[in-house]
Design a protein around this motif. Structure first.
Motif, PDB file in Angstrom:
ATOM      1  N   UNK A 187       0.860  -1.060  -0.055  1.00 56.06           N
ATOM      2  CA  UNK A 187       0.076  -0.029  -0.194  1.00 56.06           C
ATOM      3  C   UNK A 187       0.897   1.366   0.102  1.00 56.06           C
ATOM      4  N   UNK A 188       1.755   1.488   0.910  1.00 54.77           N
ATOM      5  CA  UNK A 188       2.729   2.680   1.080  1.00 54.77           C
ATOM      6  C   UNK A 188       3.539   2.698   0.006  1.00 54.77           C
ATOM      7  N   UNK A 189       4.085   1.656  -0.421  1.00 57.07           N
ATOM      8  CA  UNK A 189       5.019   1.797  -1.689  1.00 57.07           C
ATOM      9  C   UNK A 189       4.599   2.323  -2.689  1.00 57.07           C
ATOM     10  N   UNK A 190       3.489   1.600  -3.192  1.00 56.44           N
ATOM     11  CA  UNK A 190       2.803   2.051  -4.483  1.00 56.44           C
ATOM     12  C   UNK A 190       2.257   3.664  -4.280  1.00 56.44           C
ATOM     13  N   UNK A 191       1.629   3.982  -3.093  1.00 57.96           N
ATOM     14  CA  UNK A 191       1.007   5.297  -3.183  1.00 57.96           C
ATOM     15  C   UNK A 191       2.381   6.136  -3.076  1.00 57.96           C
ATOM     16  N   UNK A 192       3.546   5.966  -2.441  1.00 53.88           N
ATOM     17  CA  UNK A 192       4.627   6.811  -2.413  1.00 53.88           C
ATOM     18  C   UNK A 192       5.068   7.023  -3.823  1.00 53.88           C
ATOM     19  N   UNK A 193       5.204   5.906  -4.637  1.00 53.12           N
ATOM     20  CA  UNK A 193       5.545   5.888  -6.133  1.00 53.12           C
ATOM     21  C   UNK A 193       4.744   6.792  -6.955  1.00 53.12           C
ATOM     22  N   UNK A 194       3.216   6.741  -6.617  1.00 52.45           N
ATOM     23  CA  UNK A 194       2.389   7.572  -7.419  1.00 52.45           C
ATOM     24  C   UNK A 194       2.802   9.008  -7.139  1.00 52.45           C
ATOM     25  N   UNK A 195       3.024   9.481  -5.941  1.00 49.87           N
ATOM     26  CA  UNK A 195       3.327  10.959  -5.511  1.00 49.87           C
ATOM     27  C   UNK A 195       4.632  11.295  -6.053  1.00 49.87           C
ATOM     28  N   UNK A 196       5.650  10.450  -5.904  1.00 51.15           N
ATOM     29  CA  UNK A 196       6.899  10.506  -6.351  1.00 51.15           C
ATOM     30  C   UNK A 196       7.123  10.823  -7.859  1.00 51.15           C
ATOM     31  N   UNK A 197       6.517   9.835  -8.585  1.00 50.21           N
ATOM     32  CA  UNK A 197       6.396   9.875  -9.975  1.00 50.21           C
ATOM     33  C   UNK A 197       5.684  11.276 -10.581  1.00 50.21           C
ATOM     34  N   UNK A 198       4.830  12.125  -9.914  1.00 46.65           N
ATOM     35  CA  UNK A 198       4.300  13.422 -10.052  1.00 46.65           C
ATOM     36  C   UNK A 198       5.389  14.333 -10.088  1.00 46.65           C
ATOM     37  N   UNK A 199       5.834  14.236  -8.817  1.00 46.56           N
ATOM     38  CA  UNK A 199       7.042  15.294  -8.430  1.00 46.56           C
ATOM     39  C   UNK A 199       8.338  15.139  -9.462  1.00 46.56           C
ATOM     40  N   UNK A 200       8.532  13.802  -9.806  1.00 45.73           N
ATOM     41  CA  UNK A 200       9.764  13.602 -10.671  1.00 45.73           C
ATOM     42  C   UNK A 200       9.420  14.339 -11.923  1.00 45.73           C
ATOM     43  N   UNK A 201       8.073  14.209 -12.388  1.00 44.68           N
ATOM     44  CA  UNK A 201       7.821  15.227 -13.691  1.00 44.68           C
ATOM     45  C   UNK A 201       8.270  16.489 -13.615  1.00 44.68           C
ATOM     46  N   UNK A 202       7.638  17.184 -12.557  1.00 41.37           N
ATOM     47  CA  UNK A 202       7.814  18.523 -12.151  1.00 41.37           C
ATOM     48  C   UNK A 202       9.028  18.858 -12.080  1.00 41.37           C
ATOM     49  N   UNK A 203       9.911  18.200 -11.168  1.00 45.45           N
ATOM     50  CA  UNK A 203      11.112  18.731 -10.806  1.00 45.45           C
ATOM     51  C   UNK A 203      12.432  18.292 -11.685  1.00 45.45           C
ATOM     52  N   UNK A 204      12.110  17.085 -12.279  1.00 45.06           N
ATOM     53  CA  UNK A 204      13.496  16.691 -13.056  1.00 45.06           C
ATOM     54  C   UNK A 204      12.973  16.892 -14.431  1.00 45.06           C
ATOM     55  N   UNK A 205      11.945  16.533 -14.916  1.00 42.93           N
ATOM     56  CA  UNK A 205      11.538  16.814 -16.129  1.00 42.93           C
ATOM     57  C   UNK A 205      11.073  18.041 -16.456  1.00 42.93           C
ATOM     58  N   UNK A 206      10.676  18.835 -15.620  1.00 42.23           N
ATOM     59  CA  UNK A 206      10.606  20.385 -15.872  1.00 42.23           C
ATOM     60  C   UNK A 206       9.149  20.300 -16.666  1.00 42.23           C
ATOM     61  N   UNK A 207       8.185  19.550 -16.265  1.00 43.37           N
ATOM     62  CA  UNK A 207       6.866  19.729 -16.844  1.00 43.37           C
ATOM     63  C   UNK A 207       6.284  20.940 -16.461  1.00 43.37           C
ATOM     64  N   UNK A 208       5.377  21.887 -17.395  1.00 45.81           N
ATOM     65  CA  UNK A 208       4.917  23.102 -16.845  1.00 45.81           C
ATOM     66  C   UNK A 208       3.429  22.862 -16.401  1.00 45.81           C
ATOM     67  N   UNK A 209       2.946  23.780 -15.423  1.00 47.23           N
ATOM     68  CA  UNK A 209       1.576  23.635 -14.908  1.00 47.23           C
ATOM     69  C   UNK A 209       0.977  24.983 -15.145  1.00 47.23           C
ATOM     70  N   UNK A 210      -0.257  25.151 -15.236  1.00 48.17           N
ATOM     71  CA  UNK A 210      -0.930  26.318 -15.040  1.00 48.17           C
ATOM     72  C   UNK A 210      -2.325  26.345 -14.647  1.00 48.17           C
ATOM     73  N   UNK A 211      -3.090  27.550 -14.482  1.00 49.83           N
ATOM     74  CA  UNK A 211      -4.401  27.458 -13.841  1.00 49.83           C
ATOM     75  C   UNK A 211      -5.296  26.415 -14.756  1.00 49.83           C
ATOM     76  N   UNK A 212      -5.057  26.540 -16.179  1.00 48.77           N
ATOM     77  CA  UNK A 212      -5.808  25.675 -17.028  1.00 48.77           C
ATOM     78  C   UNK A 212      -5.488  24.296 -16.680  1.00 48.77           C
ATOM     79  N   UNK A 213      -4.387  23.770 -16.334  1.00 50.32           N
ATOM     80  CA  UNK A 213      -4.179  22.584 -15.723  1.00 50.32           C
ATOM     81  C   UNK A 213      -4.994  22.006 -14.631  1.00 50.32           C
ATOM     82  N   UNK A 214      -5.207  22.981 -13.713  1.00 46.05           N
ATOM     83  CA  UNK A 214      -6.013  22.695 -12.612  1.00 46.05           C
ATOM     84  C   UNK A 214      -7.366  22.197 -12.924  1.00 46.05           C
ATOM     85  N   UNK A 215      -7.921  23.043 -13.996  1.00 45.50           N
ATOM     86  CA  UNK A 215      -9.397  22.763 -14.540  1.00 45.50           C
ATOM     87  C   UNK A 215      -9.346  21.593 -15.358  1.00 45.50           C
TER      88      UNK A 215
END
Length: 236
Positions: free
Chosen positions: A137-165
């Motif tokens: 349970x915890x390894x998989x959920x941690x991997x979900x969260x870490x995967x999202x932050x990896x794309x943000x921090x390392x791959x430098x994917x961009x977000x905007x208010x449109x992304x929220x919508x």
């Protein structure tokens, strides 16, 4: 087999915010901090290793989840289809890491972060440390969260208010489809039919179906707060 499952629950009860639970949360936060702190180094040296490691963890975790239920004769269409938000996030994150498409990142980031962190903080988990379901349970959920932050921090994917919508709209489309499946199988995926059996934050949100409205408002609020925090950090 059902007797063995009941025995496991009694031998390894889950202790909400106990030491193992807190260690799991802190471990996840430590990995996220490391991603941010070493982001420049990871861009140059370890990108493929991180991507394929996260994908392997997510897929092995999902397979082991189903294998455990099959082994103990507990697998059920009303429980084990990949239609809980966590399972949906697993596949979204896997495709996001493989394809690296911005639109997929925009949808996945807010759903994965919000669902993963809330699930880790107040899990619907009946097995505590050191049961295999605790680790899965915890390894998989941690991997979900870490995967999202990896794309943000390392791959430098961009977000905007449109992304929220976009993410909020995608979440509601998914919820409508899951609600229809719930009617077919008398299921409770995404907790759209009733509250979880385990004590969670949903217990504070009123009776059915009004807690669903509260969840909608909470999800959108969290999406906005996450975006504000992320955009502020990016500016720094």
């Amino acid at each position: 087999m059902r007797e063995l499952v009941t025995m496991d629950r009694e031998l390894y009860p889950f202790d909400l915010f106990g030491v193992p639970h807190m260690v799991a949360l802190l471990f996840c936060l430590a990995i996220i901090w490391s991603l941010y702190h070493f982001r420049d180094t990871l861009r140059k040296q370890s990108r493929k290793l991180w991507i394929y490691s996260l994908i392997a963890i997510l897929l092995i975790g999902e397979i082991s989840f189903h294998a455990w239920y099959v082994t103990y004769g507990e697998w059920d269409l009303a429980v084990n289809l990949p239609l809980q938000l966590s399972s949906i996030s697993v596949y979204l994150v896997v495709f996001m890491l493989l394809l690296k498409r911005r639109w997929l990142f925009e949808i996945t980031f807010f759903i994965g972060i919000t669902g993963g962190l809330i699930a880790m903080m107040t899990p619907e988990l009946f097995f505590g440390f050191p049961h295999i379901r605790f680790f899965q349970f915890f390894i998989v959920h941690a991997a979900i969260v870490v995967g999202c932050f990896y794309m943000l921090f390392v791959e430098r994917m961009a977000l905007s208010w449109t992304s929220v919508l976009k993410s909020f709209l995608a979440l509601n489309v998914i919820a409508v489809l899951v609600f229809m499946v719930n009617g077919l199988f008398d299921a409770n995926y995404m907790f759209l039919s009733e509250k979880p059996a385990q004590a969670t934050l949903i217990d504070l949100m009123g009776p059915y179906p009004w807690y669903i409205v509260t969840l909608e408002l909470l999800a959108f609020t969290l999406f906005c707060l996450i975006f504000l925090l992320v955009s502020k950090q990016n500016k720094r």
